[in-house]
Design a protein around this motif. Structure first.
Motif, PDB file in Angstrom:
ATOM      1  N   ASP A  73      -5.803  19.432  -3.031  1.00 16.03           N
ATOM      2  CA  ASP A  73      -6.423  18.288  -2.364  1.00 16.03           C
ATOM      3  C   ASP A  73      -6.033  18.270  -0.894  1.00 16.03           C
ATOM      4  O   ASP A  73      -5.387  19.193  -0.399  1.00 16.03           O
ATOM      5  N   THR A  74      -6.409  17.194  -0.201  1.00 19.33           N
ATOM      6  CA  THR A  74      -6.206  17.116   1.240  1.00 19.33           C
ATOM      7  C   THR A  74      -4.737  16.893   1.585  1.00 19.33           C
ATOM      8  O   THR A  74      -3.934  16.490   0.740  1.00 19.33           O
ATOM      9  N   GLU A  75      -4.417  17.115   2.839  1.00 19.91           N
ATOM     10  CA  GLU A  75      -3.031  16.971   3.296  1.00 19.91           C
ATOM     11  C   GLU A  75      -2.517  15.549   3.098  1.00 19.91           C
ATOM     12  O   GLU A  75      -1.387  15.351   2.655  1.00 19.91           O
ATOM     13  N   ASP A  76      -3.349  14.553   3.419  1.00 19.86           N
ATOM     14  CA  ASP A  76      -2.920  13.150   3.297  1.00 19.86           C
ATOM     15  C   ASP A  76      -2.678  12.766   1.834  1.00 19.86           C
ATOM     16  O   ASP A  76      -1.710  12.066   1.524  1.00 19.86           O
ATOM     17  N   ILE A  77      -3.556  13.194   0.945  1.00 19.82           N
ATOM     18  CA  ILE A  77      -3.399  12.882  -0.479  1.00 19.82           C
ATOM     19  C   ILE A  77      -2.158  13.569  -1.030  1.00 19.82           C
ATOM     20  O   ILE A  77      -1.378  12.972  -1.783  1.00 19.82           O
ATOM     21  N   ASN A  78      -1.943  14.817  -0.649  1.00 23.69           N
ATOM     22  CA  ASN A  78      -0.761  15.539  -1.115  1.00 23.69           C
ATOM     23  C   ASN A  78       0.520  14.876  -0.611  1.00 23.69           C
ATOM     24  O   ASN A  78       1.511  14.769  -1.346  1.00 23.69           O
ATOM     25  N   ALA A  79       0.502  14.398   0.628  1.00 25.51           N
ATOM     26  CA  ALA A  79       1.677  13.725   1.188  1.00 25.51           C
ATOM     27  C   ALA A  79       1.969  12.442   0.408  1.00 25.51           C
ATOM     28  O   ALA A  79       3.134  12.105   0.159  1.00 25.51           O
ATOM     29  N   LYS A  80       0.913  11.727   0.018  1.00 25.86           N
ATOM     30  CA  LYS A  80       1.104  10.502  -0.762  1.00 25.86           C
ATOM     31  C   LYS A  80       1.702  10.824  -2.125  1.00 25.86           C
ATOM     32  O   LYS A  80       2.623  10.139  -2.596  1.00 25.86           O
ATOM     33  N   ILE A 123       3.533  13.368  -2.942  1.00 31.59           N
ATOM     34  CA  ILE A 123       4.926  13.781  -2.743  1.00 31.59           C
ATOM     35  C   ILE A 123       5.820  12.556  -2.614  1.00 31.59           C
ATOM     36  O   ILE A 123       6.898  12.468  -3.213  1.00 31.59           O
ATOM     37  N   SER A 124       5.368  11.551  -1.842  1.00 32.59           N
ATOM     38  CA  SER A 124       6.169  10.339  -1.653  1.00 32.59           C
ATOM     39  C   SER A 124       6.307   9.549  -2.951  1.00 32.59           C
ATOM     40  O   SER A 124       7.328   8.884  -3.167  1.00 32.59           O
ATOM     41  N   LEU A 125       5.298   9.610  -3.818  1.00 42.54           N
ATOM     42  CA  LEU A 125       5.335   8.868  -5.078  1.00 42.54           C
ATOM     43  C   LEU A 125       6.281   9.493  -6.098  1.00 42.54           C
ATOM     44  O   LEU A 125       6.972   8.779  -6.837  1.00 42.54           O
ATOM     45  N   PHE A 126       6.317  10.818  -6.165  1.00 46.99           N
ATOM     46  CA  PHE A 126       6.983  11.483  -7.290  1.00 46.99           C
ATOM     47  C   PHE A 126       8.166  12.379  -6.915  1.00 46.99           C
ATOM     48  O   PHE A 126       8.777  12.973  -7.790  1.00 46.99           O
ATOM     49  N   MET A 127       8.490  12.466  -5.635  1.00 45.68           N
ATOM     50  CA  MET A 127       9.607  13.325  -5.229  1.00 45.68           C
ATOM     51  C   MET A 127      10.564  12.600  -4.303  1.00 45.68           C
ATOM     52  O   MET A 127      10.155  11.756  -3.505  1.00 45.68           O
ATOM     53  N   LEU A 154       0.828  -1.208   0.000  1.00 43.42           N
ATOM     54  CA  LEU A 154       0.000   0.000   0.000  1.00 43.42           C
ATOM     55  C   LEU A 154       0.861   1.257   0.000  1.00 43.42           C
ATOM     56  O   LEU A 154       0.500   2.270  -0.605  1.00 43.42           O
ATOM     57  N   GLN A 155       2.002   1.176   0.677  1.00 37.95           N
ATOM     58  CA  GLN A 155       2.903   2.330   0.718  1.00 37.95           C
ATOM     59  C   GLN A 155       3.572   2.566  -0.628  1.00 37.95           C
ATOM     60  O   GLN A 155       3.823   3.710  -1.014  1.00 37.95           O
ATOM     61  N   GLU A 156       3.848   1.475  -1.353  1.00 37.09           N
ATOM     62  CA  GLU A 156       4.556   1.595  -2.627  1.00 37.09           C
ATOM     63  C   GLU A 156       3.625   1.982  -3.783  1.00 37.09           C
ATOM     64  O   GLU A 156       4.046   2.679  -4.705  1.00 37.09           O
ATOM     65  N   MET A 157       2.398   1.519  -3.758  1.00 36.95           N
ATOM     66  CA  MET A 157       1.493   1.732  -4.878  1.00 36.95           C
ATOM     67  C   MET A 157       0.734   3.052  -4.732  1.00 36.95           C
ATOM     68  O   MET A 157       0.695   3.630  -3.646  1.00 36.95           O
ATOM     69  N   PRO A 158       0.133   3.559  -5.813  1.00 34.30           N
ATOM     70  CA  PRO A 158      -0.625   4.814  -5.741  1.00 34.30           C
ATOM     71  C   PRO A 158      -1.976   4.620  -5.066  1.00 34.30           C
ATOM     72  O   PRO A 158      -3.029   4.645  -5.709  1.00 34.30           O
ATOM     73  N   ALA A 159      -1.942   4.397  -3.761  1.00 29.53           N
ATOM     74  CA  ALA A 159      -3.163   4.192  -2.993  1.00 29.53           C
ATOM     75  C   ALA A 159      -3.114   5.064  -1.746  1.00 29.53           C
ATOM     76  O   ALA A 159      -2.041   5.366  -1.217  1.00 29.53           O
TER      77      ALA A 159
END
Length: 381
Positions: free
Chosen positions: A232-239, A241-245, A178-183
Motif C-alpha cells: 500500500d501507500t507510504e502514508d498507510i504503511n506508516a499508520k 507501523i504506528s498502530l502495531f509496532m 485520529l492518531q490513536e484510532m485506525p484511521a
C-alpha cells in the motif's frame, strides 16, 4: 442554530467587550440594547485561563444540535454547560459609575440607570472528556480496504473541516483521537482502516519475515517500508507501523496487545461467539512470529464466558457499545454478571472525565462485592 445556541453565542460576543471597548466605541452601547433581551441572553462564568484565552484573540466554538447537549470548545478542551443559581440577583447594565468616579459635591443626585436584565441563574463551564464514538462512526461509513480495492477515482471520506463541524470535541482532541484510532487520510479525506485490511497487512509482513527466516527485531524500519511499498501507500504503511509496532530508533518490536486485539476482531465477528478452546488455539496459531496471546488482551474486545457449557469467547468491542453510562453497564452486566476492575476498565475508561475515574463511576452506577479477596462489580438492579 437552535435557541440555546443563540443564547450562548450572544453572551460569548459580549464576553469579548471590555470596559475600554465600551468607552472607545460608541456603537457598542448602541449594539448592546439590540441584543440584551433578558429572555435570550444568558450569563456565562469563565475561568481566568479561559478569559485570557478569549482576550488573546482565540475563539470558543459552540457545538450541538437538537439530538445532543450543547458544549463549548476551545482549541484544545471541551466544556459542558451547567446551569447554576446565584444567591443574589445580578443586574446587567450597559455601564455603571464606580464610587471613586463620583464627584463629592455635598449633595446627592439621583441618576437614571438602565437595566437590561435581572438574573438569578448563570452557566458554568465544566471541563469534560468528549465522547468520540461519533468520530469512529462517521469514518466507518468510508472504510479503506486497500489501494487495490479503490474503484472510485474521486476522493471519499470526511475532510478535517467536516469532522470539526460534526464532532463535539475540540480540534486538538479530534486530532489526538485520529492518531490513536485506525484511521488515515486518503487523498485528503479521513477514512477508517478496515479490520480485514489491517489483518492482511500484518499477515503479509509476517509471511515475508517467515520466508526470510527473520524476526521483526532483526530488520530495520527501512526494510519494512521497502517490503510493504508493494502492499500500500507510504502514508498507510506508516499508520500501520504506528498502530502495531514499537519503534525505538532503528529497533522494532510488535505491540502484542494491539496485534492480538486486531486478530481477535478479525476472527470473532462472523460467529459473534466462539468455543473458547477452539478460539484460543486459532488465535495463537494466527499470530505473527514472536507474538504470544494473553486472555487479558481480549479486554475491551471480547469476553470469555466460563459459565456457559462449553465456555465461549463472545465478541464485545467497546466501540460498539452506547456512550450513555447506564445503557453501557446494562449491556455489560447482561453479558457477565460480575466484573473485576481490570476487565471492565477498557469499557468504562472512555466515559470518565476529570471528576470521575473508572472506580468512581462504578461506585456511583454499580454495586461492588468482594469474593475470596477479589473485588467485583455487578448491576445495582
Amino acid at each position: 442554530m437552535d435557541r440555546s445556541l443563540q443564547q450562548v453565542n450572544t453572551i460569548l460576543n459580549l464576553a469579548k467587550l471590555t470596559e475600554s471597548d465600551i468607552k472607545k466605541d460608541s456603537h457598542v452601547l448602541q449594539f448592546i440594547p439590540q441584543i440584551l433581551d433578558s429572555k435570550q441572553v444568558k450569563l456565562l462564568e469563565v475561568s481566568k485561563d479561559t478569559l485570557e484565552y478569549i482576550n488573546s484573540g482565540e475563539c470558543l466554538f459552540i457545538k450541538g444540535n437538537e439530538d445532543a447537549h450543547v458544549i463549548i470548545c476551545s482549541n484544545s478542551n471541551s466544556f459542558e454547560l451547567k446551569e447554576a443559581e446565584t444567591s443574589n440577583s445580578m443586574l446587567l447594565m450597559p455601564s455603571l459609575l464606580q464610587g471613586t468616579l463620583i464627584e463629592d459635591t455635598g449633595s446627592r443626585t439621583l441618576k437614571k440607570q438602565e437595566v437590561f436584565g435581572v438574573y438569578h441563574t448563570y452557566y458554568e463551564m465544566r471541563l469534560i472528556r468528549p465522547k468520540l464514538q461519533s468520530l469512529r462512526n462517521a469514518l466507518a461509513k468510508y472504510p479503506y480496504r486497500g489501494k487495490n480495492s479503490e474503484v472510485i477515482k474521486e476522493a471519499v471520506g470526511q475532510s478535517f473541516t467536516e469532522l470539526k463541524v460534526m464532532i463535539q470535541a475540540s480540534e486538538e482532541e479530534i486530532i489526538n483521537q485520529l492518531q490513536e484510532m485506525p484511521a488515515a487520510k486518503v487523498r485528503g479525506k479521513w477514512r477508517l482502516l478496515d479490520v480485514g485490511f489491517l489483518f492482511g497487512w500484518v499477515s503479509y509482513l509476517d509471511s515475508i519475515l517467515r520466508e526470510k527466516k527473520l524476526s521483526l527485531e532483526e530488520v530495520t524500519l527501512a526494510n519494512i517500508e521497502n517490503w510493504m511499498g508493494l502492499y500500500d501507500t507510504e502514508d498507510i504503511n506508516a499508520k500501520c507501523i504506528s498502530l502495531f509496532m514499537e519503534v525505538d530508533g532503528n529497533s522494532l518490536r510488535w505491540k502484542p496487545e494491539a496485534v492480538s486485539q486486531l486478530f481477535a476482531l478479525y476472527l470473532l465477528p462472523e460467529l459473534r461467539a466462539f468455543d473458547s478452546k477452539d478460539f484460543f488455539t486459532a488465535w495463537q496459531q494466527s499470530m505473527p512470529v514472536g507474538v504470544m496471546t494473553n486472555e487479558e488482551h481480549l479486554n475491551g474486545v471480547a469476553l470469555v464466558d466460563y459459565d456457559s457449557n462449553p465456555s465461549l469467547v463472545k465478541y464485545l468491542p467497546e466501540f460498539e457499545l452506547p456512550e450513555e453510562i447506564n445503557e453501557r453497564l446494562d449491556i455489560l452486566f447482561r453479558n457477565r454478571a460480575k466484573w473485576t476492575l481490570q476487565s471492565i476498565t477498557p469499557y468504562v475508561q472512555p466515559l470518565t472525565d476529570n471528576n470521575l475515574n473508572v472506580a468512581a463511576l462504578l461506585t456511583k452506577y454499580a454495586r461492588s462485592s468482594t469474593i475470596n479477596g477479589v473485588k467485583y462489580y455487578s448491576s445495582k438492579y
